[in-house]
Design an enzyme around this catalytic site. Sequence first.
Site, PDB file in Angstrom:
ATOM      1  N   GLY A  57       0.826  -1.213   0.000  1.00 11.88           N
ATOM      2  CA  GLY A  57       0.000   0.000   0.000  1.00 11.88           C
ATOM      3  C   GLY A  57       0.856   1.257   0.000  1.00 11.88           C
ATOM      4  N   SER A  58       0.186   2.414  -0.025  1.00 13.55           N
ATOM      5  CA  SER A  58       0.921   3.671  -0.160  1.00 13.55           C
ATOM      6  C   SER A  58       1.655   4.052   1.134  1.00 13.55           C
ATOM      7  CB  SER A  58      -0.035   4.789  -0.586  1.00 13.55           C
ATOM      8  OG  SER A  58      -1.145   4.855   0.289  1.00 13.55           O
ATOM      9  N   GLY A 101       0.073  -1.468   6.321  1.00 13.31           N
ATOM     10  CA  GLY A 101      -0.996  -0.476   6.405  1.00 13.31           C
ATOM     11  C   GLY A 101      -2.330  -1.125   6.719  1.00 13.31           C
ATOM     12  N   ASP A 109      -6.940  -0.362   6.111  1.00  5.04           N
ATOM     13  CA  ASP A 109      -8.013   0.491   5.590  1.00  5.04           C
ATOM     14  C   ASP A 109      -8.892   1.026   6.709  1.00  5.04           C
ATOM     15  OD1 ASP A 109      -7.478   0.139   2.690  1.00  5.04           O
ATOM     16  OD2 ASP A 109      -7.694  -1.953   3.285  1.00  5.04           O
ATOM     17  N   GLY A 164      -6.980  -5.058   2.752  1.00  4.77           N
ATOM     18  CA  GLY A 164      -7.315  -5.656   1.459  1.00  4.77           C
ATOM     19  C   GLY A 164      -7.728  -4.645   0.414  1.00  4.77           C
ATOM     20  N   GLY A 165      -7.586  -3.339   0.750  1.00  4.73           N
ATOM     21  CA  GLY A 165      -7.883  -2.309  -0.242  1.00  4.73           C
ATOM     22  C   GLY A 165      -7.025  -2.476  -1.491  1.00  4.73           C
ATOM     23  N   GLU A 171      -0.616 -10.785   3.095  1.00  5.16           N
ATOM     24  CA  GLU A 171      -0.363  -9.877   4.225  1.00  5.16           C
ATOM     25  C   GLU A 171      -0.697 -10.587   5.540  1.00  5.16           C
ATOM     26  OE1 GLU A 171      -1.184  -5.420   2.464  1.00  5.16           O
ATOM     27  OE2 GLU A 171      -2.920  -6.615   2.985  1.00  5.16           O
TER      28      GLU A 171
HETATM   29  C1  5RP Z   1      -3.484  -3.790   0.767  1.00  6.21           C
HETATM   30  C2  5RP Z   1      -3.771  -3.243   2.104  1.00  6.21           C
HETATM   31  C3  5RP Z   1      -3.219  -1.904   2.431  1.00  6.21           C
HETATM   32  O1  5RP Z   1      -2.343  -2.031   3.500  1.00  6.21           O
HETATM   33  C4  5RP Z   1      -4.352  -0.981   2.789  1.00  6.21           C
HETATM   34  O2  5RP Z   1      -5.242  -0.919   1.678  1.00  6.21           O
HETATM   35  C5  5RP Z   1      -3.873   0.438   3.134  1.00  6.21           C
HETATM   36  O3  5RP Z   1      -3.338   1.056   2.011  1.00  6.21           O
HETATM   37  P1  5RP Z   1      -2.802   2.539   2.026  1.00  6.21           P
HETATM   38  O4  5RP Z   1      -1.610   2.591   2.927  1.00  6.21           O
HETATM   39  O5  5RP Z   1      -2.457   2.800   0.575  1.00  6.21           O
HETATM   40  O6  5RP Z   1      -3.908   3.442   2.500  1.00  6.21           O
HETATM   41  O7  5RP Z   1      -4.410  -3.852   2.924  1.00  6.21           O
HETATM   42  O8  5RP Z   1      -4.185  -4.975   0.535  1.00  6.21           O
END
Ligand code: 5RP
Length: 221
Positions: free
Chosen positions: A26-27, A81, A83, A94-95, A102
Amino acid sequence: MDLKKITGYEAAKEVLDGHVVGLGTGSTTHHFIDKLGMRFKEEELDIMGIPTSYQSFFLAKEWNIPITTLEEHDVDIAVDGADEVDPAMNLIKGGGAAHTLEKIVDYSADRFIVIVDDSKMVKNLGEFPVPVEVIPCASRLVSRILEDMGAASSIRMAERKDGPVITDNGNFVIDAEFGLLQDPEDLEVELNSIPGVVENGIFSSMVDQVFIGTPDGVKKI
Ligand code: 5RP
């Protein structure tokens, strides 16, 4: 102030020489891996990374961070990270459709730190739909069962590809909207008992610490 960046950078300080590090996706985690890469280079750290996605794999490779696997090493620390995070430190993840790997890597870690900006902190999980990774041929069955459980569900569609998102494991993701979750722990178990479900994005009772990026700095709980 970039809240994701200050939080990712703060978490990179927690990695010690000799550590095997679970690299989330994620970011926010992108910033963590960047800072870890800088430390790896400047301090000549003896570390190895275990990626949770192709995204974190490619980024670690850019920084020349040595990569290993769960087959070869235990995980000292994982940083990832989320959501949504509730007051009991349960998560929805899972975003980015990476929650299966993970969960495996984060669960394996001696210490699991979640990094978020303050917009991710909620009283109740559930405004963010629960991602459910499914074997493609089971998607109709799983959607029907989710609807029987009271969730509106939809297969996640890709943005720069026609058709559905395909996970790093070759599966689909169904986003399930249950409304606010009364008992995330029970729902996590129940979802994983549906035939064809590989893993869902509820992470209950796994987190050791949450680092929250706020305009006043990084708060640790
Ligand atoms: C990916 C995830 C990410 O950790 C979650 O979506 C958060 O992402 P971000 O740091 O870009 O807000 O679970 O599957």
